[in-house]
Scaffold this motif. Sequence first.
Motif, mmCIF file in Angstrom:
data_model
loop_
_atom_site.group_PDB
_atom_site.id
_atom_site.type_symbol
_atom_site.label_atom_id
_atom_site.label_comp_id
_atom_site.label_asym_id
_atom_site.label_seq_id
_atom_site.Cartn_x
_atom_site.Cartn_y
_atom_site.Cartn_z
ATOM 1 N N UNK A 1 -57.663 -41.834 -33.651
ATOM 2 C CA UNK A 1 -57.491 -43.289 -33.773
ATOM 3 C C UNK A 1 -58.827 -44.042 -33.800
ATOM 4 N N UNK A 2 -59.911 -43.317 -33.574
ATOM 5 C CA UNK A 2 -61.241 -43.942 -33.401
ATOM 6 C C UNK A 2 -61.166 -45.041 -32.340
ATOM 7 N N UNK A 3 -60.605 -44.651 -31.233
ATOM 8 C CA UNK A 3 -60.321 -45.565 -30.126
ATOM 9 C C UNK A 3 -61.410 -45.421 -29.062
ATOM 10 N N UNK A 4 -62.312 -46.412 -28.999
ATOM 11 C CA UNK A 4 -63.436 -46.376 -28.044
ATOM 12 C C UNK A 4 -62.970 -46.220 -26.608
ATOM 13 N N UNK A 5 -62.059 -47.082 -26.193
ATOM 14 C CA UNK A 5 -61.618 -47.016 -24.793
ATOM 15 C C UNK A 5 -60.827 -45.744 -24.546
ATOM 16 N N UNK A 6 -60.123 -45.261 -25.559
ATOM 17 C CA UNK A 6 -59.403 -43.993 -25.413
ATOM 18 C C UNK A 6 -60.352 -42.833 -25.190
ATOM 19 N N UNK A 7 -61.490 -42.841 -25.893
ATOM 20 C CA UNK A 7 -62.501 -41.794 -25.686
ATOM 21 C C UNK A 7 -63.018 -41.866 -24.255
ATOM 22 N N UNK A 8 -63.309 -43.065 -23.808
ATOM 23 C CA UNK A 8 -63.820 -43.230 -22.447
ATOM 24 C C UNK A 8 -62.819 -42.686 -21.418
ATOM 25 N N UNK B 1 -55.597 -29.592 -20.268
ATOM 26 C CA UNK B 1 -54.839 -29.743 -21.509
ATOM 27 C C UNK B 1 -54.613 -31.226 -21.802
ATOM 28 N N UNK B 2 -54.305 -31.993 -20.772
ATOM 29 C CA UNK B 2 -54.112 -33.430 -20.934
ATOM 30 C C UNK B 2 -55.386 -34.093 -21.452
ATOM 31 N N UNK B 3 -56.521 -33.773 -20.846
ATOM 32 C CA UNK B 3 -57.783 -34.352 -21.287
ATOM 33 C C UNK B 3 -58.075 -34.041 -22.741
ATOM 34 N N UNK B 4 -57.831 -32.808 -23.146
ATOM 35 C CA UNK B 4 -58.055 -32.418 -24.538
ATOM 36 C C UNK B 4 -57.131 -33.196 -25.467
ATOM 37 N N UNK B 5 -55.861 -33.281 -25.088
ATOM 38 C CA UNK B 5 -54.905 -34.016 -25.919
ATOM 39 C C UNK B 5 -55.319 -35.484 -26.069
ATOM 40 N N UNK B 6 -55.671 -36.115 -24.944
ATOM 41 C CA UNK B 6 -56.075 -37.521 -24.983
ATOM 42 C C UNK B 6 -57.341 -37.718 -25.814
ATOM 43 N N UNK B 7 -58.264 -36.787 -25.693
ATOM 44 C CA UNK B 7 -59.510 -36.892 -26.455
ATOM 45 C C UNK B 7 -59.242 -36.751 -27.951
ATOM 46 N N UNK B 8 -58.434 -35.774 -28.323
ATOM 47 C CA UNK B 8 -58.102 -35.599 -29.740
ATOM 48 C C UNK B 8 -57.390 -36.836 -30.292
ATOM 49 N N UNK C 1 -70.517 -36.418 -30.889
ATOM 50 C CA UNK C 1 -71.936 -36.673 -30.625
ATOM 51 C C UNK C 1 -72.565 -37.593 -31.668
ATOM 52 N N UNK C 2 -72.382 -37.360 -32.980
ATOM 53 C CA UNK C 2 -73.045 -38.257 -33.941
ATOM 54 C C UNK C 2 -72.195 -39.474 -34.343
ATOM 55 N N UNK C 3 -70.994 -39.570 -33.833
ATOM 56 C CA UNK C 3 -70.082 -40.635 -34.269
ATOM 57 C C UNK C 3 -70.587 -42.003 -33.812
ATOM 58 N N UNK C 4 -70.611 -42.952 -34.738
ATOM 59 C CA UNK C 4 -71.148 -44.277 -34.436
ATOM 60 C C UNK C 4 -70.094 -45.251 -33.916
ATOM 61 N N UNK C 5 -68.841 -44.884 -33.908
ATOM 62 C CA UNK C 5 -67.770 -45.825 -33.586
ATOM 63 C C UNK C 5 -67.447 -45.907 -32.088
ATOM 64 N N UNK C 6 -68.042 -45.064 -31.269
ATOM 65 C CA UNK C 6 -67.786 -45.134 -29.823
ATOM 66 C C UNK C 6 -69.096 -45.373 -29.077
ATOM 67 N N UNK C 7 -68.986 -45.568 -27.769
ATOM 68 C CA UNK C 7 -70.179 -45.855 -26.968
ATOM 69 C C UNK C 7 -70.272 -44.968 -25.726
#
Length: 151
Positions: free
Chosen positions: A28-35, A16-23, A58-64
């Motif tokens: 926020x379009x937060x690259x490091x947050x996605x990582x 649940x934590x992982x899902x919340x953090x990912x959402x 998957x298609x989002x260009x704002x993260x790495x």
Amino acid sequence: SPDDVLRVFGVSDGRVLGLRLLREAVARRDRSGVELALIVSFTFGWMPEHLGVLLGLEPAVWHQKHEDVVSALGTFKSPVAVDALVHATQWVPDYLDFDEARALATKAVWALGGIAGDEAQAALVRLTQDPDPIVSDGAKYQLRRRSGQEE
């Protein structure tokens, strides 16, 4: 440790934590947050609700973290992910332009190989005609593996 992470966030369920953090990272379009959210999710596991978020990433260009997203999609083994995985075999994000080994495409082909059903099978068959031998050879291997010819 995983227990420390749960304690710091004051939660008992890491999925649940992982899902919340990912959402939150996506919002926020937060690259490091996605990582970081992907690390949490790979550590604690996935829930069905992750799938939609991953499909959007998957298609989002704002993260790495596309390779990690594709690997995560592969864990679901869901026909819903077929189109996104095929896309990942065809698209090279700018930050991966250096990668002659095409790791993103390779991971996507492997993920397709793990999905049962006609849709994934048909996608792999189409990918055998890809002009990039990394993609076409990978698809051929996955088709052989699915038919029991490879272990």
